[in-house]
Design a protein around this motif. Structure first.
Motif: not given
Length: 304
Positions: A77-97
């Protein structure tokens, strides 16, 4: 030096129920105990600690550069389709590499259907299945596709197991709600109904399902209405999370092969496993027919 395997990040919904949140944290700890070769961490999208970002930070502190994220959710649903991918993308910005792959939700996998069947047997206590109507109750979503997944699970649970019927209802955000679902079962002639929560762990919503079931049952004393338990941290669930992890790591994200009769022995359809497949020929297709006449293994003719 061999490259270490990617770490495992478990992403949960979050709940206001302390016992439910603790069940998730326990589950993550148990996965870590079972797989000492892997760094394992877990966090929530909302409502309960630790947040997903904290789990990622914990992995990064442990030297992790690559991980596979598995949503600990039955439906997409919305969590798996949107919220988690968005959160992971944010973490990638926070932790380059860091780099990650993202796995799929858990249901309706045959091993979980097996656990649901066990939950039903626990409360049926020897009652003949042919007299039993099951009401599978999902979380409910504003996403029609997510709601349809619960109907799919209900149908797969019904197939080959001998229950009179498996009906579907939702505890929030979607119709039919639990009382309406029970009413439907009664109108279809059900005398014995088992309400089966389609939830992984205890929490506010499964508690609400049980309470609404008890209230409805009290108003309908002529019917035998029982409540089954949630899935819980069963060995099948631990194994399935690892299966989703392996898929994500290998990039082997298949469509609906989990419940495909040609791959998996489903009750009553065991003879179909491994059957060679042939393409169908459309009468209007003037193409070159002679290509399709040898038998193909499953996966060629069926575009999974």
């Amino acid at each position: 030096m061999t490259t270490p395997p990617p770490a495992l990040l478990i992403a949960g919904h979050g709940t206001r129920d302390d016992a439910g949140a603790e069940a998730f944290r326990d589950f993550v700890r148990e996965l870590g105990r079972r797989h000492p070769e892997l760094p394992v961490a877990g966090g929530f999208i909302e409502l309960s600690p630790p947040p997903l970002g904290e789990a990622v930070a914990e992995l990064v502190e442990r030297g992790v550069r690559r991980f596979a994220a598995v949503p600990l959710m039955l439906v997409s649903a919305g969590h798996a389709k949107g919220d988690i991918p968005a959160a992971l993308a944010r973490e990638k910005e926070r932790h380059p590499g860091i780099s990650y792959t993202y796995g799929r939700p858990l249901g309706p996998h045959p091993s979980l259907l097996g656990v649901l069947e066990r939950r039903l047997e626990e409360v049926l206590d020897g009652v003949d299945r042919s007299e039993v109507t099951v009401l599978l109750v999902g979380r409910g979503s504003t996403d029609p596709d997510a709601n349809a997944e619960v109907f799919k699970a209900a149908r797969l649970l019904w197939e080959g197991r001998g229950y009179a019927a498996v009906e579907t209802a939702f505890v929030s955000l979607a119709a039919p709600d639990v009382p309406s679902g029970l009413e439907r079962c009664a109108r279809l002639g059900a005398r014995r109904i088992v309400v089966l929560p389609y939830f992984l762990f205890t929490g506010i919503l499964p508690d609400r399902v049980r309470k609404q079931t008890e209230e409805w049952a009290a108003a309908h004393p002529e019917l035998d209405v029982r409540s089954a338990d949630v899935i819980g941290p069963e060995p099948e669930l631990l194994d399935l999370v690892m299966e989703r992890y392996e898929e994500a790591v290998k990039g082997d994200l298949r469509m609906n092969c989990d419940s495909c009769v040609y791959r998996i022995a489903l009750p009553g359809f065991e003879d179909k496993v491994g059957l060679p497949q042939q393409p169908h020929f459309h009468p209007d297709d003037d193409g070159d027919h002679h290509h399709g006449h040898h038998h193909h293994g499953h996966g060629h003719a069926h575009a999974h």
